[in-house]
Enzyme design. Structure first.
Site, PDB file in Angstrom:
ATOM      1  N   ASN A   9       0.861  -1.178   0.000  1.00  0.00           N
ATOM      2  CA  ASN A   9       0.000   0.000   0.000  1.00  0.00           C
ATOM      3  C   ASN A   9       0.901   1.233   0.000  1.00  0.00           C
ATOM      4  OD1 ASN A   9      -1.858   1.998   0.478  1.00  0.00           O
ATOM      5  ND2 ASN A   9      -2.372   1.329   2.555  1.00  0.00           N
ATOM      6  N   TRP A  10       1.009   1.869  -1.159  1.00  0.00           N
ATOM      7  CA  TRP A  10       1.955   2.996  -1.280  1.00  0.00           C
ATOM      8  C   TRP A  10       1.387   4.294  -0.717  1.00  0.00           C
ATOM      9  CZ3 TRP A  10       3.952   2.156  -7.025  1.00  0.00           C
ATOM     10  CH2 TRP A  10       4.649   0.931  -7.072  1.00  0.00           C
ATOM     11  N   LYS A  11       0.114   4.288  -0.390  1.00  0.00           N
ATOM     12  CA  LYS A  11      -0.533   5.473   0.191  1.00  0.00           C
ATOM     13  C   LYS A  11      -0.266   6.714  -0.683  1.00  0.00           C
ATOM     14  CE  LYS A  11      -0.221   3.224   4.643  1.00  0.00           C
ATOM     15  NZ  LYS A  11      -0.136   3.312   6.079  1.00  0.00           N
ATOM     16  N   HIS A  95      -9.688   1.534   4.858  1.00  0.00           N
ATOM     17  CA  HIS A  95      -8.410   1.675   5.561  1.00  0.00           C
ATOM     18  C   HIS A  95      -8.582   2.622   6.755  1.00  0.00           C
ATOM     19  CE1 HIS A  95      -4.278   2.666   6.470  1.00  0.00           C
ATOM     20  NE2 HIS A  95      -3.947   1.554   5.830  1.00  0.00           N
ATOM     21  N   GLU A  97      -6.823   4.911   7.905  1.00  0.00           N
ATOM     22  CA  GLU A  97      -6.515   6.332   7.661  1.00  0.00           C
ATOM     23  C   GLU A  97      -7.718   7.035   7.051  1.00  0.00           C
ATOM     24  OE1 GLU A  97      -2.958   5.475   5.519  1.00  0.00           O
ATOM     25  OE2 GLU A  97      -1.969   4.956   7.408  1.00  0.00           O
ATOM     26  N   GLU A 167      -5.703  -4.728  10.608  1.00  0.00           N
ATOM     27  CA  GLU A 167      -4.638  -3.751  10.836  1.00  0.00           C
ATOM     28  C   GLU A 167      -4.908  -2.984  12.129  1.00  0.00           C
ATOM     29  OE1 GLU A 167      -2.595  -2.587   6.911  1.00  0.00           O
ATOM     30  OE2 GLU A 167      -4.383  -1.353   7.075  1.00  0.00           O
ATOM     31  N   GLY A 173       2.363   2.237  10.811  1.00  0.00           N
ATOM     32  CA  GLY A 173       3.346   3.311  10.665  1.00  0.00           C
ATOM     33  C   GLY A 173       4.040   3.680  11.966  1.00  0.00           C
ATOM     34  N   SER A 213       3.186  -2.084  10.304  1.00  0.00           N
ATOM     35  CA  SER A 213       4.641  -2.112  10.504  1.00  0.00           C
ATOM     36  C   SER A 213       5.283  -3.460  10.161  1.00  0.00           C
ATOM     37  CB  SER A 213       5.007  -1.701  11.932  1.00  0.00           C
ATOM     38  OG  SER A 213       4.590  -0.377  12.187  1.00  0.00           O
ATOM     39  N   GLY A 234       2.718  -1.158   4.328  1.00  0.00           N
ATOM     40  CA  GLY A 234       2.803   0.258   3.979  1.00  0.00           C
ATOM     41  C   GLY A 234       4.246   0.670   3.758  1.00  0.00           C
ATOM     42  N   GLY A 235       4.857   1.246   4.787  1.00  0.00           N
ATOM     43  CA  GLY A 235       6.207   1.808   4.693  1.00  0.00           C
ATOM     44  C   GLY A 235       7.224   0.907   4.002  1.00  0.00           C
TER      45      GLY A 235
HETATM   46  P1  PGA Z   1       2.658   0.279   7.658  1.00  0.00           P
HETATM   47  O1  PGA Z   1       1.208   0.498   6.965  1.00  0.00           O
HETATM   48  O2  PGA Z   1       3.197  -1.016   7.128  1.00  0.00           O
HETATM   49  O3  PGA Z   1       3.471   1.477   7.237  1.00  0.00           O
HETATM   50  O4  PGA Z   1       2.426   0.223   9.125  1.00  0.00           O
HETATM   51  C1  PGA Z   1       0.320  -0.559   6.773  1.00  0.00           C
HETATM   52  C2  PGA Z   1      -0.974  -0.068   6.193  1.00  0.00           C
HETATM   53  O5  PGA Z   1      -1.446   0.995   6.613  1.00  0.00           O
HETATM   54  O6  PGA Z   1      -1.563  -0.691   5.291  1.00  0.00           O
END
Ligand code: PGA
Length: 252
Positions: A9-11, A95, A97, A167, A173, A213, A234-235
């Site tokens: 997930n590149w956000k 998600h 966020e 999640e 993150g 994470s 994500g990251g």
């Molecule tokens: P993260 O993000 O790996 O940076 O914690 C995961 C996500 O939000 O899908």
């Protein structure tokens, strides 16, 4: 047997050029890996270019969101047919966020799931509790409420095409991964809810990813858990090398 599924997930990161470069590097690093389903979710602006770059490869395309209406006066929104047009196979929905910053509700997620399914895109539906919920002992009840609110109206057949991403918000993150045991405990509960709602056969087929994470160092132990079928990353998906190491968790 459920096939493992790892999605990056590149956000809201990267230019079109950076996105193409990242996915090109990823393709060459993962080679012909076939025991894991791999997908990337670039920002909308890069979907088209990334779609071209991965054509004919083992990397699938994933949208980061979709709107439930088919077309019309919905400024800023993207329809399921627009995603399909760019050859999106998956779409991430609900998600945390989006729930946190954009007011996304289970009701909206449910409508978006229907829109995606209608056109043949596979939803990846995110659920997860906040730290507050966990500390006050409400983690399971919150996740159950999200699962029932987002998925309760689906048929068993539809459910089998859906992936759930657990999640925990406190792990996204933050560098704090849930322990494999903590994650497994929730995944097992989620599968229990699915069994209760859709029956045993369906519950056994649905893939449940862990997200929060995830790194090349933590993926191995997470994937050893019986109810963890993959990861939403994500990251660590923003670097081809670390994402490829996550995809190749089996080769360690
Ligand atoms: P993260 O993000 O790996 O940076 O914690 C995961 C996500 O939000 O899908």
């Amino acid at each position: 047997m459920r096939k493992a599924i790892i999605v990056g997930n590149w956000k809201m990161n990267g230019t079109v050029g950076e996105a193409v470069h990242l996915v090109a590097e990823l393709k060459s690093l993962i080679g012909d890996v076939s025991d894991v389903e791999v997908a990337v979710a670039p920002p909308f602006t890069a979907l088209s270019a990334v779609s071209r770059e991965i054509r004919g490869s083992n990397v699938r395309l994933c949208g980061q969101d979709v709107f439930w209406e088919k077309e019309g006066a919905y400024t800023g929104e993207i329809s399921a047919s627009m995603l399909k047009d760019l050859e999106c196979h998956f779409v991430i929905l609900g998600h945390s966020e989006r729930r946190q910053f954009l007011g996304e509700t289970d009701e909206w997620v449910c409508k978006k799931i229907m829109a995606a399914l209608d056109i043949g895109i596979h939803p990846i539906v995110c659920v997860g509790e906040s730290l507050d919920h966990r500390d006050s002992g409400r983690a399971f009840s919150i996740v159950e409420e999200q699962i029932r609110g987002c998925l309760g109206r689906l048929s068993a057949g539809d459910m089998e095409t859906i992936t759930i991403a657990y999640e925990p918000v406190w792990a996204i993150g933050t560098g704090k991964t849930a322990t494999p045991e903590q994650a497994e405990e929730m995944h097992h509960k989620i599968r229990g809810i699915l069994e209760d709602t859709f029956g045993r056969d369906t519950a056994r087929k649905v893939r449940i990813q862990y997200g929060g994470s995830v790194t090349p160092d933590t993926i191995g132990d997470l994937m050893k858990q019986p109810d963890i079928d993959g990861a939403l990353v994500g990251g660590a998906s923003l670097k081809a090398d670390s994402f490829a190491r996550i995809v190749k968790f089996n080769e360690k």
